[in-house]
Write an enzyme that holds these catalytic residues in place. Structure first.
Site, PDB file in Angstrom:
ATOM      1  N   HIS A   1     -15.308   3.539  11.626  1.00 35.96           N
ATOM      2  CA  HIS A   1     -14.234   2.778  12.264  1.00 35.96           C
ATOM      3  C   HIS A   1     -14.430   2.708  13.781  1.00 35.96           C
ATOM      4  O   HIS A   1     -13.487   2.914  14.547  1.00 35.96           O
ATOM      5  CB  HIS A   1     -12.882   3.423  11.927  1.00 35.96           C
ATOM      6  CG  HIS A   1     -11.732   2.462  11.924  1.00 35.96           C
ATOM      7  ND1 HIS A   1     -11.471   1.598  12.975  1.00 35.96           N
ATOM      8  CD2 HIS A   1     -10.755   2.227  11.004  1.00 35.96           C
ATOM      9  CE1 HIS A   1     -10.382   0.901  12.695  1.00 35.96           C
ATOM     10  NE2 HIS A   1      -9.936   1.254  11.510  1.00 35.96           N
ATOM     11  N   SER A   2     -15.650   2.410  14.223  1.00 33.06           N
ATOM     12  CA  SER A   2     -15.868   2.254  15.662  1.00 33.06           C
ATOM     13  C   SER A   2     -15.167   1.001  16.170  1.00 33.06           C
ATOM     14  O   SER A   2     -15.154  -0.036  15.498  1.00 33.06           O
ATOM     15  CB  SER A   2     -17.362   2.175  15.974  1.00 33.06           C
ATOM     16  OG  SER A   2     -17.950   3.446  15.842  1.00 33.06           O
ATOM     17  N   TYR A   3     -14.605   1.135  17.360  1.00 34.87           N
ATOM     18  CA  TYR A   3     -13.938   0.031  18.052  1.00 34.87           C
ATOM     19  C   TYR A   3     -14.917  -0.496  19.107  1.00 34.87           C
ATOM     20  O   TYR A   3     -15.206   0.182  20.086  1.00 34.87           O
ATOM     21  CB  TYR A   3     -12.677   0.528  18.748  1.00 34.87           C
ATOM     22  CG  TYR A   3     -11.491   0.811  17.851  1.00 34.87           C
ATOM     23  CD1 TYR A   3     -10.320   0.070  17.970  1.00 34.87           C
ATOM     24  CD2 TYR A   3     -11.524   1.837  16.906  1.00 34.87           C
ATOM     25  CE1 TYR A   3      -9.214   0.333  17.175  1.00 34.87           C
ATOM     26  CE2 TYR A   3     -10.419   2.112  16.108  1.00 34.87           C
ATOM     27  CZ  TYR A   3      -9.272   1.349  16.242  1.00 34.87           C
ATOM     28  OH  TYR A   3      -8.179   1.621  15.450  1.00 34.87           O
TER      29      TYR A   3
ATOM     30  N   HIS B   1      -6.940   4.960   4.703  1.00 31.49           N
ATOM     31  CA  HIS B   1      -8.061   5.737   5.256  1.00 31.49           C
ATOM     32  C   HIS B   1      -8.069   7.192   4.807  1.00 31.49           C
ATOM     33  O   HIS B   1      -8.350   8.098   5.590  1.00 31.49           O
ATOM     34  CB  HIS B   1      -8.056   5.664   6.782  1.00 31.49           C
ATOM     35  CG  HIS B   1      -8.348   4.307   7.338  1.00 31.49           C
ATOM     36  ND1 HIS B   1      -9.159   3.381   6.701  1.00 31.49           N
ATOM     37  CD2 HIS B   1      -7.950   3.714   8.500  1.00 31.49           C
ATOM     38  CE1 HIS B   1      -9.236   2.284   7.439  1.00 31.49           C
ATOM     39  NE2 HIS B   1      -8.518   2.455   8.527  1.00 31.49           N
TER      40      HIS B   1
ATOM     41  N   ASN C   1      -9.609   2.090   4.189  1.00 31.24           N
ATOM     42  CA  ASN C   1      -8.690   0.986   3.890  1.00 31.24           C
ATOM     43  C   ASN C   1      -7.538   1.460   3.004  1.00 31.24           C
ATOM     44  O   ASN C   1      -7.275   2.650   2.903  1.00 31.24           O
ATOM     45  CB  ASN C   1      -9.421  -0.227   3.313  1.00 31.24           C
ATOM     46  CG  ASN C   1      -8.852  -1.540   3.838  1.00 31.24           C
ATOM     47  OD1 ASN C   1      -7.647  -1.752   3.873  1.00 31.24           O
ATOM     48  ND2 ASN C   1      -9.739  -2.425   4.263  1.00 31.24           N
ATOM     49  N   ARG C   2      -6.865   0.511   2.339  1.00 31.36           N
ATOM     50  CA  ARG C   2      -5.567   0.812   1.734  1.00 31.36           C
ATOM     51  C   ARG C   2      -5.613   0.879   0.211  1.00 31.36           C
ATOM     52  O   ARG C   2      -6.366   0.148  -0.424  1.00 31.36           O
ATOM     53  CB  ARG C   2      -4.540  -0.252   2.165  1.00 31.36           C
ATOM     54  CG  ARG C   2      -4.235  -0.184   3.660  1.00 31.36           C
ATOM     55  CD  ARG C   2      -3.552  -1.443   4.152  1.00 31.36           C
ATOM     56  NE  ARG C   2      -3.263  -1.351   5.591  1.00 31.36           N
ATOM     57  CZ  ARG C   2      -4.133  -1.681   6.547  1.00 31.36           C
ATOM     58  NH1 ARG C   2      -5.337  -2.143   6.227  1.00 31.36           N
ATOM     59  NH2 ARG C   2      -3.794  -1.563   7.816  1.00 31.36           N
TER      60      ARG C   2
ATOM     61  N   ASP D   1      -7.135  -8.782  10.381  1.00 31.66           N
ATOM     62  CA  ASP D   1      -7.214  -7.443   9.776  1.00 31.66           C
ATOM     63  C   ASP D   1      -7.448  -7.657   8.287  1.00 31.66           C
ATOM     64  O   ASP D   1      -6.594  -7.358   7.459  1.00 31.66           O
ATOM     65  CB  ASP D   1      -5.932  -6.646  10.043  1.00 31.66           C
ATOM     66  CG  ASP D   1      -6.085  -5.172   9.647  1.00 31.66           C
ATOM     67  OD1 ASP D   1      -7.207  -4.763   9.292  1.00 31.66           O
ATOM     68  OD2 ASP D   1      -5.083  -4.435   9.703  1.00 31.66           O
TER      69      ASP D   1
ATOM     70  N   GLU E   1     -15.594  -2.906   9.783  1.00 28.27           N
ATOM     71  CA  GLU E   1     -15.680  -1.781   8.857  1.00 28.27           C
ATOM     72  C   GLU E   1     -16.368  -2.239   7.569  1.00 28.27           C
ATOM     73  O   GLU E   1     -15.757  -2.900   6.733  1.00 28.27           O
ATOM     74  CB  GLU E   1     -14.278  -1.252   8.566  1.00 28.27           C
ATOM     75  CG  GLU E   1     -13.498  -0.838   9.807  1.00 28.27           C
ATOM     76  CD  GLU E   1     -11.999  -0.896   9.580  1.00 28.27           C
ATOM     77  OE1 GLU E   1     -11.507  -0.181   8.685  1.00 28.27           O
ATOM     78  OE2 GLU E   1     -11.318  -1.678  10.281  1.00 28.27           O
TER      79      GLU E   1
END
Length: 358
Positions: free
Chosen positions: A185-187, A114, A88-89, A257, A322
């Site tokens: 971070h799996s989609y 990340h 994350n940020r 998000d 996540e």
């Protein structure tokens, strides 16, 4: 089926190569239910995760690529990857710890995302397959790497259990005070990777509050109640049901998000997410010891490139959950701490449990 092909139709040899002088290869995990997970030690990436749907047919529920070269050049560098040192940020790419200010790469608008330009998603991990169901991954992030302090030793254990659970156990130690926020971070698309939309997935999130953000995805600070907003998944809703609502928080990120604050005790590994595909009947329940889950609905995916088996991945063809601490926590003393000090051991667990909903 050819013997050199995985159940998900991938060829392990296509994932072998060298990155930064280190060997990369594919590891295959299987269980007694016939499920399969494939992982590469470049970025600890989960390449495929195949579980049975309502007809018993295996469905690969994570997005990814066909070979190592595609991962190295991907428009989506976080497909299936571990994110670190800090997922994350971090606002404006800087933080102060014990009186020292550290400056990080600015790689997402005005912020650090990340782990920076070359986070844990883009390094080669030392891998050891313990048995058919267990993979151990280790990485030493050196003091000063990507601007972060401390030599950080990280270990992850990926396990595919006979109960069709895919679990990730994280552990880390440091020789100098540092910050850490690890996540995967799996989609996911529970209708199968390649299905064009997750809007029909039915979602429950055990979170009464979330963190609203500014237009750069940094939280303002205080949590807000989800009640009465499109973020209320305390009862089942389709992901796409309210995603286009005229709601400022959805406009900022072109969809979801955001960090959902989980309703549980600190450190307790508890059920956080229930997500279900009406098409395949696959239900994914995620339990975690982390305090939050970032839900990301693939809002910036373009469909410009081919993923596995020639499939394209347009906007909202996947959803990420996540499990993590909160964004910008190091600059928010009121948030759960992401500081790790010498003599301490960071531990975290996330379990993805798959079943078929009758």
């Amino acid at each position: 089926m050819q013997t050199n092909e995985t159940k998900s139709g991938l060829i392990p040899a296509n994932f072998s190569g060298k990155v930064d002088g280190k060997d990369v290869q594919m590891y295959v995990l299987t269980n007694n239910k016939g499920s399969e997970a494939t992982v590469i030690n470049y970025g600890g990436k989960i390449v495929s995760l195949s579980v049975p749907g309502k007809n018993g047919k295996l469905t690969d529920v994570v997005l990814g690529h066909n070979n190592l070269t595609e991962y190295l050049n991907s428009e989506e560098p976080y497909f299936g990857a571990v994110c670190g040192r800090t997922g994350n940020r971090i606002a404006k790419g800087q933080f102060t710890l014990d009186g020292v200010t550290y400056k990080l790469a600015i790689n997402n608008g005005p912020n650090n995302l990340h782990g920076g330009l070359k986070g844990f998603n883009a390094v080669v991990w030392d891998a050891k397959q313990i048995n058919n169901q267990t993979l151990e991954l280790k990485y030493l992030a050196k003091d000063g790497e990507e601007g972060f302090p401390g030599n950080l030793n990280v270990k992850m254990i990926y396990t595919l259990t006979d109960n069709n659970e895919f679990s990730i156990d994280y552990e880390a130690t440091t020789d100098k005070a540092t910050i850490l926020n690890l996540t995967n971070h799996s989609y996911f698309n529970l209708s199968g990777e390649g299905d064009p939309s997750i809007n029909d997935h039915i979602l429950v999130m055990h979170a009464s509050d979330y963190l609203p953000t500014d237009d750069t995805a940094i939280p303002y600070g205080k949590p807000e109640a989800v009640k009465g907003t499109p973020f209320d998944f305390t009862t089942p809703h389709a992901i796409g049901e309210r995603i286009e609502a005229d709601f400022e928080q959805l406009h900022f990120g072109k969809g979801y998000d955001h960090t959902m604050i989980l309703d549980k005790k600190e450190g307790e590994c508890a059920l956080a997410v229930e997500c279900y595909s009406p098409k395949t009947g696959i239900l994914m329940n995620i339990s975690t010891s982390e305090p939050g889950v970032q839900i990301y609905t693939g809002n910036w995916m373009t469909g410009n490139f081919e993923g596995k088996h020639g499939h394209r991945y347009p906007m909202r063809a996947a959803v990420c959950f996540e499990t993590q601490h909160f964004p910008d926590s190091v600059n928010r003393p009121e948030y759960p701490s992401v500081i790790l000090r010498p003599g301490e051991t960071f531990k975290s667990k996330t379990i993805h449990a798959f079943s078929v909903k009758k």
